[in-house]
Design an enzyme around this catalytic site. Structure first.
Site, PDB file in Angstrom:
ATOM      1  N   HIS A   1       0.838  -1.209   0.000  1.00 53.49           N
ATOM      2  CA  HIS A   1       0.000   0.000   0.000  1.00 53.49           C
ATOM      3  C   HIS A   1       0.870   1.255   0.000  1.00 53.49           C
ATOM      4  O   HIS A   1       0.700   2.154  -0.832  1.00 53.49           O
ATOM      5  CB  HIS A   1      -0.909  -0.028   1.235  1.00 53.49           C
ATOM      6  CG  HIS A   1      -1.810   1.157   1.372  1.00 53.49           C
ATOM      7  ND1 HIS A   1      -3.148   1.105   1.075  1.00 53.49           N
ATOM      8  CD2 HIS A   1      -1.569   2.434   1.783  1.00 53.49           C
ATOM      9  CE1 HIS A   1      -3.695   2.299   1.291  1.00 53.49           C
ATOM     10  NE2 HIS A   1      -2.756   3.123   1.722  1.00 53.49           N
ATOM     11  N   GLU A   2       1.814   1.311   0.934  1.00 58.65           N
ATOM     12  CA  GLU A   2       2.663   2.510   1.024  1.00 58.65           C
ATOM     13  C   GLU A   2       3.534   2.661  -0.222  1.00 58.65           C
ATOM     14  O   GLU A   2       3.809   3.777  -0.664  1.00 58.65           O
ATOM     15  CB  GLU A   2       3.514   2.475   2.301  1.00 58.65           C
ATOM     16  CG  GLU A   2       2.702   2.446   3.598  1.00 58.65           C
ATOM     17  CD  GLU A   2       1.622   3.508   3.678  1.00 58.65           C
ATOM     18  OE1 GLU A   2       1.757   4.586   3.050  1.00 58.65           O
ATOM     19  OE2 GLU A   2       0.599   3.271   4.348  1.00 58.65           O
TER      20      GLU A   2
ATOM     21  N   HIS B   1       1.644   4.486  -2.906  1.00 57.09           N
ATOM     22  CA  HIS B   1       1.765   5.939  -2.759  1.00 57.09           C
ATOM     23  C   HIS B   1       3.120   6.419  -3.274  1.00 57.09           C
ATOM     24  O   HIS B   1       3.218   7.438  -3.964  1.00 57.09           O
ATOM     25  CB  HIS B   1       1.646   6.331  -1.276  1.00 57.09           C
ATOM     26  CG  HIS B   1       0.255   6.331  -0.737  1.00 57.09           C
ATOM     27  ND1 HIS B   1      -0.789   6.983  -1.348  1.00 57.09           N
ATOM     28  CD2 HIS B   1      -0.260   5.766   0.384  1.00 57.09           C
ATOM     29  CE1 HIS B   1      -1.892   6.822  -0.619  1.00 57.09           C
ATOM     30  NE2 HIS B   1      -1.599   6.088   0.432  1.00 57.09           N
TER      31      HIS B   1
ATOM     32  N   HIS C   1       3.362   6.535  -7.006  1.00 61.10           N
ATOM     33  CA  HIS C   1       2.571   7.662  -7.510  1.00 61.10           C
ATOM     34  C   HIS C   1       3.416   8.938  -7.464  1.00 61.10           C
ATOM     35  O   HIS C   1       3.361   9.774  -8.367  1.00 61.10           O
ATOM     36  CB  HIS C   1       1.318   7.807  -6.640  1.00 61.10           C
ATOM     37  CG  HIS C   1       0.211   8.577  -7.271  1.00 61.10           C
ATOM     38  ND1 HIS C   1      -0.923   8.951  -6.584  1.00 61.10           N
ATOM     39  CD2 HIS C   1       0.033   9.057  -8.533  1.00 61.10           C
ATOM     40  CE1 HIS C   1      -1.741   9.619  -7.386  1.00 61.10           C
ATOM     41  NE2 HIS C   1      -1.180   9.699  -8.574  1.00 61.10           N
TER      42      HIS C   1
END
Length: 680
Positions: free
Chosen positions: A471-472, A475, A478
């Site tokens: 998940h991290e 980010h 991105h």
């Protein structure tokens, strides 16, 4: 000190190993003075209203200030000390005051309005047009159109809110760190061996007998999940859900902090001419208004409720018949759920954890990123704040040679003085610098709170923790893979808050793919990969209690939106909490539960009137992932399209346009419901 102050270094990366509390104020004296001078130059009558000119004059100085303050804030989050906290809190009002004043400066606002009205505006690149429109919007939201007393009061509110958010965060950290229970080995019956080894080592390090238990996740979660001792579970649960509330020391009670924050946020909204803070919060987001968000959440709750009621009925029956728990309590639910899962699917999280050694998981994650997004991840060196922190570079090979795409720090382990949770933060954004003409590559922090390695064994991650890591990294990708070179809209900058979780939640899907997992697992003792039979059991259990978990997220989101959409909520926080639980919760916690007192996301973390965005973005990410399901999970062409239309585009286009460019249509909720086992 200016010559030797690491916060004033011209080095491309922060000198984290050299920054000390005594450096903070002198550095900010210099950087704030430079930024003040730059602001006055930018608004001077003889400075033309020209995009490049303002970037060169103002953005260079404020970016330097922002990077230094970001480094200070980061250290406070991962290596907090009383001295650093004091230096941070001493300077927080100065920083807040400067940025508030800059954001509300009508002279600067006039310059940007002049740029937008000039003939040259039509010739701006698409990213610059987007950045300019964001600036004009943000000037209004920052009070640039307010006059006289209203403007003065608006600025004062910003300082008060920054201070209160900081206090809230400190109270949570201090309340979490303050709890210790030294348990006997008998009390820890059922708790996994690696957790027992770590807690025994922690006690021994203090010269104590037994096991040191804390409220940090690597200890708290396994105790709640596995400890057979019901009294121990109740003791830790009670301590956990009463952190930073009226039950503890008055100086750590977040009740008054929450009330004052909500009151100030409503006052800010009134000054700006909006009915509520939620209306203000949604201006730069995808969602149009609070009513639309509330409707979305209640629709999701309605769809999930039958599944949640079935989940709870099964749990109650199992707890009563198999565990002798006829009165299932909140401190029993994680324990009973784990036992039910083991009974139904014949495996435990602890069994799975033995296969997820941290080095192997990281290798697997890096291989996916390298395969799908056509980059290479290489270990590198940089000054760090703790010996366990690592640093990496992301490269791409082009016809012109090897190109640096981005860099990141990875801080994986829990420790005292580090705030709980997991997060990604930016160090620097991608930017074609107007002062040097050189391209600045993006840099990110990736922070988790996993268990540390014990002895000569690698750290072991639960499957949930593996998903957190992915998940991290979503980010981080991105932020780092962007190809936009305009600072305000490159990477995660300028992305609507309710779309910013799309890439992070998207990455979690890889943790459920056999062709991926078989390459990123190795048993800690034997080195054998995860058996297919065990993976099949995990997949069967994937949506175990998904109805209850969905309602839990809806509960948090509804609470957040109602607190910020209803004027006067500051005087009835607990009442709103109770009303939301009455509306959506199937299992209500005890009356002493004060979850909201540690709800840092909305009171100290930027998610105020925005917590719904996890579910909103999950709809987008599930629908984006369905393209990979259709075309092949590791299909390079699909990965290339996703990278180009979502990751590389960053905030330079509206999120809905990014999504439609990738998917070829509007998003719909079907994929989300299917992924969570709630279709039909």
């Amino acid at each position: 000190m200016t010559d030797t102050n690491p916060l004033l270094s011209a080095q491309p990366l922060p000198l984290f190993d050299a920054i000390r509390p005594e450096h903070v104020t002198p550095a900010l004296d210099v950087l704030l003075a430079d930024a003040e001078a730059a602001l006055e130059t930018a608004v001077a009558p003889d400075t033309p209203a020209d995009y490049d000119t303002l970037s060169k004059v103002l953005s260079v100085a404020t970016e330097r200030l922002g990077c230094a303050w970001g480094a200070i804030g980061h250290l406070k989050g991962v290596a907090d000390t009383p001295e650093l906290r004091a230096a941070f809190n001493e300077n927080l009002p100065r920083i807040t005051e400067f940025y508030t004043r800059q954001g509300a400066d009508e002279r600067l606002y006039a310059k940007y309005k002049a740029i937008a009205a000039s003939p040259s505006a039509a010739t701006l690149s698409a990213p610059r047009k987007q950045a300019l429109s964001h600036w004009l919007r943000d000037f209004v939201l920052s009070g640039a159109e307010l006059q006289g007393e209203a403007k003065t009061r608006f600025a004062a509110i910003q300082e008060q809110m920054a201070d209160l958010g900081q206090k809230f965060s400190e109270h949570v950290l201090d309340a979490t760190d303050s709890f210790t229970h030294y348990a006997s080995t008998d009390e820890l019956a059922g708790v996994p061996d690696d957790v027992q080894a770590a807690t025994r080592a922690a006690a021994e390090a203090e010269g104590k007998d037994g096991h040191k238990l804390t409220l940090h996740m690597p200890v708290y979660l396994p105790v709640m999940q596995y400890a057979d001792d019901r009294a121990l579970r109740e003791r830790l649960y009670t301590a956990y859900v009463t952190r930073a509330c009226e039950a503890g020391p008055t100086e750590r009670d977040n009740g008054p902090v929450m009330a004052e924050l909500l009151r100030l946020r409503q006052e800010e909204a009134t000054l700006l001419g909006y009915p509520s803070y939620a209306d203000v919060s949604l201006v730069p987001k995808m969602a149009e208004n609070p009513a639309q968000v509330l409707s979305f959440l209640r629709d999701l709750a309605r769809r999930a409720r039958p599944y949640a009621e079935r989940d709870l009925a099964e749990l109650r029956e199992f707890a009563a018949t198999e565990l002798g728990l006829s009165d299932l309590q909140s401190w029993d639910s994680a324990y009973a759920s784990e036992k039910l899962k083991e009974a139904r699917y014949a495996f435990s999280d602890q069994e799975v954890k033995q296969y997820f050694t941290e080095p192997k998981v990281l290798d697997g994650l890096f291989r996916i990123i390298e395969t799908l997004f056509e980059v290479a991840i290489r270990p590198d060196t940089a000054p760090v704040w703790h010996p366990s922190v690592r640093f990496y570079r992301i490269e791409r090979t082009t016809p012109q040679g090897v190109q640096l795409i981005g860099q990141f720090y990875l801080d994986p382990y829990a420790r005292s003085g580090k705030r709980p949770g997991a997060w990604m933060d930016d160090v620097k954004g991608r930017w074609l610098r107007p002062d040097t003409g050189l391209l600045q590559t993006p840099v990110a922090h990736l922070v988790c709170n996993f268990s540390t390695p014990v002895g000569d064994k690698p750290a072991l991650l639960t499957h949930d923790e593996v998903q957190t890591l992915f998940h991290e990294f979503g980010h981080g990708l991105h932020h780092m893979l962007t190809q936009v070179s305009e600072l305000g809209v490159s990477g995660i900058s300028g992305v609507e808050w309710d779309a910013v979780e799309l890439p992070s939640q998207f990455m979690e899907n890889f943790c459920w793919e056999w062709d991926v997992l078989k390459h990123m697992t190795a048993h800690v003792e034997t080195g054998e990969p995860l058996p297919r039979a065990l993976f099949d059991k995990m997949t069967a259990a994937k949506n175990f209690q998904s109805g209850m978990m969905t309602l839990r997220q809806v509960e948090f989101s509804l609470l957040d939106m109602r607190l910020h959409a209803e004027p006067g909520s500051d005087g009835r926080v607990q009442q709103v909490v109770d009303e939301v639980r009455d509306e959506v919760a199937v299992m209500k916690p005890p009356a002493f539960n004060r979850f909201q007192h540690t709800f840092s996301h909305i009171f100290a973390g930027g998610y105020s009137a925005g917590y719904y965005s996890y579910k909103w973005a999950e709809l987008l990410s599930a629908d984006a992932w369905s393209a990979f399901e259709e075309e092949g999970v590791l299909n390079p062409e699909t990965g290339r399209r996703y990278r180009r239309e979502i990751l590389e585009a960053g905030g330079a286009r509206d999120a809905i346009d990014n999504f439609k460019a990738f998917r070829g249509r509007e998003p719909n909720i079907d994929a989300l419901l299917r992924h969570q086992g709630m279709a039909g």
